[in-house]
Scaffold this active site. Structure first.
Site, short mmCIF file in Angstrom:
data_model
loop_
_atom_site.label_atom_id
_atom_site.label_comp_id
_atom_site.label_asym_id
_atom_site.label_seq_id
_atom_site.Cartn_x
_atom_site.Cartn_y
_atom_site.Cartn_z
N HIS A 99 0.84 -1.20 0.00
CA HIS A 99 0.00 0.00 0.00
C HIS A 99 0.87 1.24 0.00
CE1 HIS A 99 0.79 -1.18 4.16
NE2 HIS A 99 0.78 0.12 4.46
N HIS A 101 0.92 5.28 1.09
CA HIS A 101 0.30 6.32 1.91
C HIS A 101 0.29 7.64 1.14
CE1 HIS A 101 0.63 4.19 5.92
NE2 HIS A 101 1.53 3.50 5.22
P1 DGP Z 1 2.05 0.49 7.33
O1 DGP Z 1 2.70 0.83 8.64
O2 DGP Z 1 2.70 1.18 6.18
O3 DGP Z 1 1.90 -1.00 7.13
O4 DGP Z 1 0.61 1.13 7.39
C1 DGP Z 1 -0.55 0.44 7.72
C2 DGP Z 1 -1.63 1.46 7.89
O5 DGP Z 1 -2.88 0.80 7.84
C3 DGP Z 1 -1.60 2.20 9.23
O6 DGP Z 1 -1.29 3.58 8.99
C4 DGP Z 1 -2.98 2.06 9.81
C5 DGP Z 1 -3.79 1.48 8.68
N1 DGP Z 1 -4.78 0.49 9.10
C6 DGP Z 1 -4.53 -0.64 9.80
N2 DGP Z 1 -5.68 -1.33 9.99
C7 DGP Z 1 -6.66 -0.61 9.37
C8 DGP Z 1 -8.05 -0.81 9.20
O7 DGP Z 1 -8.65 -1.80 9.65
N3 DGP Z 1 -8.73 0.15 8.51
C9 DGP Z 1 -8.11 1.24 7.97
N4 DGP Z 1 -8.86 2.12 7.31
N5 DGP Z 1 -6.79 1.45 8.11
C10 DGP Z 1 -6.07 0.54 8.80
#
Ligand code: DGP
Length: 135
Positions: A99, A101
């Protein structure tokens, strides 16, 4: 059953604030944003990280990142946008579905950029040569 929370979001099995979707990609608000409007752009197929994702899928993701970045900037009146991808736990990856950001930034949001280091004598030449040899 998959333990991939982003696949569950794409399938509508978990709630999320979707902002965009096309054949290959899905974009939704990060649940714990650095700033309001912080959006995640993901491929609809599961690839763990930058190493696994095929070029074509990555190119679809990046096209969506550009669209979303422009929309986030306009919608939030951001002064700037960070585009970031964490790969592997050492780099801060928590969710193992690739993903990107898209983070709106504001002059007064209080965040600082990462610290910088200097190269030691001969170190830059050596590391550049090692990288060239791997490409
Ligand atoms: P990373 O550290 O790059 O793997 O970022 C993962 C991101 O995913 C973190 O910023 C929070 C987001 N995240 C984790 N679980 C969920 C979820 O259930 N829903 C949403 N919308 N975001 C989530």
């Amino acid at each position: 059953m998959s333990d991939d929370i982003f696949l569950k979001i794409i399938a509508g099995e978990l709630p999320a604030h979707k902002v965009y979707e096309d054949e290959y990609t899905y974009a939704f608000l990060d649940a714990t944003p650095n700033n309001p409007g912080h959006t995640l752009v993901v491929p609809k197929e599961r690839y763990k990280d930058i190493y696994e994702i095929p070029e074509e899928a990555l190119s679809h993701v990046m096209n969506t990142v550009k669209k979303v970045a422009i929309a986030v900037k306009k919608a939030t009146n951001a002064d700037g946008i960070n585009i970031a991808m964490n790969n592997e736990p050492a780099a801060g990856q928590l969710v193992f579905h690739a993903h990107i950001h898209v983070i709106p930034r504001f002059k007064d949001d209080g965040y600082k950029h990462w610290g910088k280091k200097d190269y030691k004598e001969g170190e830059a030449e050596k590391v550049a040569e090692s990288i060239r040899a791997e490409i």
